[in-house]
Design an enzyme around this catalytic site. Structure first.
Site, PDB file in Angstrom:
ATOM      1  N   ASP A   1       5.074   9.410   8.547  1.00  0.00           N
ATOM      2  CA  ASP A   1       5.560   9.725   9.897  1.00  0.00           C
ATOM      3  C   ASP A   1       4.584   9.173  10.939  1.00  0.00           C
ATOM      4  OD1 ASP A   1       3.537  11.519   9.451  1.00  0.00           O
ATOM      5  OD2 ASP A   1       4.709  13.306   9.961  1.00  0.00           O
ATOM      6  N   SER A   2       3.501   8.520  10.462  1.00  0.00           N
ATOM      7  CA  SER A   2       2.623   7.762  11.370  1.00  0.00           C
ATOM      8  C   SER A   2       3.402   6.616  12.008  1.00  0.00           C
ATOM      9  CB  SER A   2       1.392   7.230  10.634  1.00  0.00           C
ATOM     10  OG  SER A   2       1.752   6.574   9.432  1.00  0.00           O
TER      11      SER A   2
ATOM     12  N   ASP B   1       7.654  10.633   4.203  1.00  0.00           N
ATOM     13  CA  ASP B   1       7.294  11.890   4.881  1.00  0.00           C
ATOM     14  C   ASP B   1       8.531  12.613   5.380  1.00  0.00           C
ATOM     15  OD1 ASP B   1       4.562  12.333   4.818  1.00  0.00           O
ATOM     16  OD2 ASP B   1       4.160  11.010   6.513  1.00  0.00           O
TER      17      ASP B   1
ATOM     18  N   LYS C   1       7.071  13.661   0.917  1.00  0.00           N
ATOM     19  CA  LYS C   1       5.768  14.300   1.168  1.00  0.00           C
ATOM     20  C   LYS C   1       5.928  15.324   2.280  1.00  0.00           C
ATOM     21  CE  LYS C   1       2.114  12.000   3.196  1.00  0.00           C
ATOM     22  NZ  LYS C   1       1.915  12.743   4.448  1.00  0.00           N
TER      23      LYS C   1
ATOM     24  N   GLU D   1       3.661  18.366   4.627  1.00  0.00           N
ATOM     25  CA  GLU D   1       2.333  18.828   5.016  1.00  0.00           C
ATOM     26  C   GLU D   1       2.240  20.345   4.914  1.00  0.00           C
ATOM     27  OE1 GLU D   1       1.271  17.406   8.925  1.00  0.00           O
ATOM     28  OE2 GLU D   1       1.556  15.305   8.361  1.00  0.00           O
TER      29      GLU D   1
ATOM     30  N   GLU E   1      -6.560  14.752   3.535  1.00  0.00           N
ATOM     31  CA  GLU E   1      -6.904  13.959   4.718  1.00  0.00           C
ATOM     32  C   GLU E   1      -8.118  14.546   5.432  1.00  0.00           C
ATOM     33  OE1 GLU E   1      -3.611  12.891   7.238  1.00  0.00           O
ATOM     34  OE2 GLU E   1      -4.917  12.014   8.760  1.00  0.00           O
TER      35      GLU E   1
HETATM   36  O1  KIV Z   1       1.913   9.464   8.017  1.00  0.00           O
HETATM   37  C1  KIV Z   1       0.951   8.963   7.415  1.00  0.00           C
HETATM   38  O2  KIV Z   1       0.638   7.770   7.544  1.00  0.00           O
HETATM   39  C2  KIV Z   1       0.170   9.823   6.529  1.00  0.00           C
HETATM   40  C3  KIV Z   1      -1.112   9.273   5.994  1.00  0.00           C
HETATM   41  C4  KIV Z   1      -2.147   9.303   7.023  1.00  0.00           C
HETATM   42  C5  KIV Z   1      -1.528   9.971   4.752  1.00  0.00           C
HETATM   43  O3  KIV Z   1       0.548  10.921   6.288  1.00  0.00           O
END
Ligand code: KIV
Length: 272
Positions: free
Chosen positions: A52-53, A91, A121, A123, A190
């Site tokens: 989600d980055s 994510d 994934k 969090e 992280e």
């Molecule tokens: O969204 C992302 O890029 C991440 C990484 C920083 C692990 O969750």
């Protein structure tokens, strides 16, 4: 070419667990579009994270919170079309799994069905236990994410190193053990102290994938834009830049602009 590239035709969640058992480190990078995912996959990366980055790198938002489930599915489908070998993890975005386990499962199913991704994934630890359980019960592989969890940025207020205090470190270890017990296939750690990563990696059978979490993690993940030096203003200590693509692109594009202005492009051989 890595040994893993020779050994595995297609990386699965089981391959990652085997890599940990054999002491082989796991390489993971983010990708959000077809062209980049193709390069990353061809280079032999074991796992690709459609993070989600993308909210930051692709859309220019300050945080990961605004990205939607539809947008994540769009990014993930583009990546999936390019990838032949790597495991693709996506994510679940903020707001798509926190409110209740049924909604979490619906979101995970949409990602798997509409993008063709291999895993999701989420969090968090104990707070999202029921959602993780529900998704796993549907046969969807889940990767956990502990330590600095950017979707909770407004709760913590900063992106500094997490779990330095004993109480937070203990909770992180408990959360990691819980995620493994539930059936997660790996956990991202992280921005936590290297010593804590060592403890977690030792306690878990499943792989830990670190970002700013030190050398003891069973694998490493970086944001591709950071590794390539496209995001030249972001310089955390944990980041190793392999290129200065911002500079190189800037020079190349500047050259193009001047060639057009000077009527040097296109030349005789570049037209019909
Ligand atoms: O969204 C992302 O890029 C991440 C990484 C920083 C692990 O969750």
């Amino acid at each position: 070419m890595s040994t893993a590239k020779k050994q595995y035709k297609r990386i699965t969640v089981k391959s990652l667990i085997e890599m940990k058992q054999q002491g082989e480190k796991i390489s993971m990078l983010t990708a959000y579009d077809y062209s980049m995912a193709k390069i990353v996959d061809d280079a032999g990366v074991d796992a690709i994270l459609v993070g989600d980055s993308a909210s930051n790198t692709m859309a220019g938002h300050e945080t990961t919170l605004p990205i939607t489930l539809d947008q994540m599915i769009y990014h993930a489908s583009s990546v999936i079309r390019a990838v032949q070998r790597a495991l693709v993890v996506v994510d679940l975005p903020f707001g798509s799994y926190q409110s209740d386990p049924k909604e979490a499962l619906r979101s995970a199913i949409r990602i798997m069905k509409e993008s063709g991704a291999h895993a999701v994934k989420l969090e968090g630890g104990i707070e999202i236990k029921d959602s993780v359980k529900r998704i796993l019960n549907a046969g969807i592989p889940v990767m956990g994410h502990l330590g600095l969890t950017p979707q909770s940025i407004y709760k913590f207020g900063t992106y500094t190193v997490r779990a330095r205090e004993e109480k937070e470190a203990e909770k992180l270890i408990e959360d990691a053990l819980m995620l493994e017990k539930l059936g997660c296939f790996a956990v991202v750690l992280e921005k936590i102290p290297a010593e804590l990563t060592q403890k977690v990696a030792k306690a878990l059978r499943i792989p830990t994938i670190g970002i700013g979490a030190g050398a003891a993690a069973d694998g490493q993940v970086l944001v591709i834009h950071d590794l390539l030096g496209m995001t030249h203003e972001f310089n955390p200590r944990f980041l190793r830049r392999y290129m200065n693509l911002y500079e190189e692109m800037n020079v190349a594009i500047g050259q193009y602009v001047s060639d057009v202005k000077n009527k040097d492009f296109p030349n005789d051989s570049e037209q019909y």
